[in-house]
Write a protein that holds these residues in place. Structure first.
Motif, short mmCIF file in Angstrom:
data_model
loop_
_atom_site.label_atom_id
_atom_site.label_comp_id
_atom_site.label_asym_id
_atom_site.label_seq_id
_atom_site.Cartn_x
_atom_site.Cartn_y
_atom_site.Cartn_z
N TRP A 215 0.85 -1.17 0.15
CA TRP A 215 0.05 0.04 0.04
C TRP A 215 0.89 1.24 0.11
CZ3 TRP A 215 -1.16 3.52 4.33
CH2 TRP A 215 -2.51 4.30 4.02
N MET A 216 1.79 1.22 0.83
CA MET A 216 3.03 2.34 0.82
C MET A 216 3.56 2.64 -0.68
SD MET A 216 6.16 2.56 3.52
CE MET A 216 7.38 1.80 2.59
N TYR B 199 1.45 14.23 0.39
CA TYR B 199 1.29 13.27 0.69
C TYR B 199 2.07 12.29 0.02
CZ TYR B 199 -2.34 14.75 3.89
OH TYR B 199 -3.04 15.22 4.88
N LEU C 242 5.81 12.34 0.90
CA LEU C 242 5.91 11.56 2.11
C LEU C 242 6.23 10.23 1.84
CD1 LEU C 242 6.30 11.67 5.28
CD2 LEU C 242 3.84 11.52 5.03
N ILE D 22 -4.75 10.24 -3.45
CA ILE D 22 -4.66 9.72 -2.10
C ILE D 22 -5.94 10.30 -1.07
CG2 ILE D 22 -2.93 9.68 -0.08
CD1 ILE D 22 -0.66 10.40 -2.12
N LEU D 23 -6.28 11.36 -1.40
CA LEU D 23 -6.89 11.89 -0.61
C LEU D 23 -8.55 11.34 -0.71
CD1 LEU D 23 -5.93 15.40 -0.19
CD2 LEU D 23 -5.85 13.65 1.54
N PRO E 141 -8.41 5.08 -0.07
CA PRO E 141 -7.03 4.21 0.10
C PRO E 141 -6.92 3.15 -1.03
CG PRO E 141 -8.58 3.71 1.70
CD PRO E 141 -9.19 4.91 1.05
N TRP E 142 -8.05 3.04 -1.68
CA TRP E 142 -8.14 1.79 -2.33
C TRP E 142 -7.75 2.03 -4.11
CZ3 TRP E 142 -7.86 -2.32 0.05
CH2 TRP E 142 -8.48 -2.47 1.28
#
Lengths: 274, 298
Positions: free
Chosen positions: A53-54, A238, A241, A65-66, A69-70
């Motif tokens: 997932w990362m 994100y 990151l 991303i926002l 999560p899928w």
């Protein structure tokens, strides 16, 4: 080379033995192995999925991303990695970390090998006291020393310097390294294994740089990553990151893949004797 | 002869003794002294207050809460980690045939152990995030809708959620240790037991478990120390040492860190550290005594 040969022999012996036992036990062994496979597969997913997932998230655009999560990235955002490397300064932190680790790793191996050699080879008054004095360092929690250490390093004008952190890393790696070199000559830790352990330990170190490297241009990776994560709350990048996390993981991953066997056998030998 | 010997010993030992003395022994010794002062760090002058800090700690409600959380970790971390690790190790060794893909599983399970704690922490902080997080995403996908909560701010879940991360990352390490220990048991023991009609469970209970007891005991001590030192994951997962989540999961070491580096109560912070050290020593000794049983040589 030799360690691998020994291990394979041991595994073959184990395999033969379990098979022998199984032939006799017979009943229920099909269910047993089915349940085993199920449980093991489940844990494999539990371990791998977050990392997968990362990796996927590191290639997504921020709106993606926002939103969920899928979702998979519509287009791979390699740009996340370059932003992480330059704008988020991961590149600089990477270089800082490499400088510190190179110095502390060589220093640790040199200083502890010399001490371990003298302690193991010669008998002299105070030898026991010295040995247990070093070993005692394994028991003490680092955070107890943190406050005085901060002021000591500050007084020595070593705060936020590479040399300062290198010296502290060496000092705090000595108990573990000397212990292994003296107690476990049969576990074949050798310099390479000691190098691997110390590399992982020092690369992953967080608390010491957090306190002893308070200026941003000298941040190490784990510390820089932490501040990046904390800032993300208002900067909202994100993708960068997650890319930074992937970059930070790469060296550990390489070392693990290259030395997995040796690492495992060394660590377990230490834990079994300890 | 002697002269020759010392000409080698002294230069070989000197760098280690110097570094260790200056950067390790001296700070620890100082920490004990600082804990007897009301030092605020502004001046070099450290007013000596005797055991005052310790007395205040004794009455400090926040410190009691922190220690209670350490106590909860002290039970949960060893119990859950060792149970899971032992189960997996048993699956590998008690089966009738070599588990297919055993090597692969070992590599995968061990992997989180070597990943920097900071990465593990940040990764899980995003897994737990309410809206974009993976966990609530999974719960929404399979669950009855609104079971998703904000794991890291709810006082009921925050410590458990962070403890789960610690367990997740260390299960593989303990599994590998138990495996090594189990594989050193002579197979003739099992063969004899099978002849006597032992089942898989009885052979695990009566042969494997007692023979790896020493390893389990060592693991309990490691995990107990980890439960007392617990702190980095809380800071990273909850996004800072003073966030709401961190406050609600505050353990003793985190309280120390905040007292020292957020409030500059250096004396008070050092007293917390000394108490933790003493607790660690007593706990290790206590566990060693409590778990002592007959060991079997083979």
């Amino acid at each position: 080379m030799h360690a691998d040969a020994v291990r394979t022999g041991e595994e073959a012996r184990q395999a033969a033995a379990t098979q022998l036992a199984g032939a006799r036990m017979g009943f229920g062994s099909l269910t047993f192995s089915a349940v085993s496979q199920l449980l093991l597969a489940f844990w494999t997913i539990v371990v791998i999925f977050p990392f997968a997932w990362m990796l996927v998230t590191a290639l997504k655009a921020d709106p993606e991303i926002l939103s969920s999560p899928w979702t998979l990235p519509a287009a791979l955002q390699w740009d996340n990695f370059s932003r992480a490397w330059t704008e988020a300064h991961i590149g600089r932190f990477f270089v800082n970390t490499a400088i510190v680790i190179a110095g502390s790793l060589m220093g640790t191996l040199l200083v502890s090998s010399m001490a371990a050699y003298a302690l193991a080879r010669f008998n002299f008054p105070g030898r026991q006291v010295l040995f247990y004095g070093f070993i005692a360092g394994l028991m003490f929690p680092v955070f107890l020393a943190l406050v005085p250490l901060y002021f000591l390093v500050n007084d020595l004008n070593l705060l936020a310097t590479y040399q300062g952190l290198i010296l502290v890393y060496i000092a705090y790696s000595l108990p573990f390294t000397i212990f292994f070199q003296i107690m476990l000559p049969l576990a074949k830790p050798g310099l390479i294994a000691m190098g691997i352990f110390n590399f992982l330990g020092q690369w992953n170190q967080f608390l010491l740089p957090l306190v002893l490297m308070p200026s941003e241009d000298k941040y190490l990776l784990s510390q820089g990553l932490y501040f990046l994560a904390v800032q993300q709350g208002y900067q909202n990048d994100y993708g960068a990151l997650f890319a930074a996390m992937v970059i930070t993981m790469v060296p550990t991953l390489i070392v693990y893949i290259l030395f997995q066997r040796r690492l495992e056998s060394g660590l377990t030998a230490g834990a079994l004797k300890g | 002869m002697n002269y020759q010997k010392y000409r080698l010993i002294i230069p070989f030992l000197l760098p280690a003794i110097l570094l260790y003395g200056v950067f390790v022994v001296w700070p620890y010794a100082q920490a004990i002294y600082i804990s007897l002062t009301s030092w605020r760090g502004v001046s070099g002058n450290k007013p000596f207050v005797g055991l005052d800090n310790y007395q205040r700690l004794w009455e400090d409600e926040r410190f009691h809460q922190a220690l209670t959380r350490n106590g909860q970790l002290l039970i949960v971390l060893p119990l859950v980690t060792i149970t899971i690790a032992l189960t997996f190790a048993a699956l590998f060794t008690q089966g009738s045939q070599q588990i297919r893909g055993a090597g692969f599983y070992r590599i995968v399970f061990f992997f989180p152990q070597i990943i920097p704690a900071v990465i593990v922490g940040i990764l899980w902080s995003y897994i737990y995030t309410p809206n974009i997080g993976l966990l609530n995403g999974i719960l929404r996908a399979i669950g009855p809708g609104d079971v998703s909560t904000s794991w890291l701010t709810d006082p009921k879940t925050v410590l458990g959620a962070i403890a789960a991360v610690a367990i997740w990352s260390s299960v593989g390490f303990y599994m590998v240790i138990f495996l090594a220990s189990m594989q050193s048991i002579p197979t003739s023991f099992y063969e004899a037991a099978i002849l006597d009609g032992a089942t898989r469970w009885t052979s695990f209970k009566d042969i494997t478990f007692p023979l790896i007891w020493e390893t389990i005991r060592t693991s309990v001590i490691y995990l107990a120390i980890a439960a007392l030192d617990f702190f980095i994951l809380i800071v990273v997962v909850s996004g800072g040492s003073t966030t709401m989540g961190a406050r609600r999961a505050e353990v003793a070491a985190l309280y120390l860190y905040n007292q020292a580096f957020e409030s500059s109560h250096w004396g008070y912070a050092s007293a917390i550290g000394v108490v933790l050290l003493i607790l660690t020593l007593f706990l290790s000794l206590g566990i060693m005594r409590a778990t002592r049983r007959e060991t079997y040589e083979f």
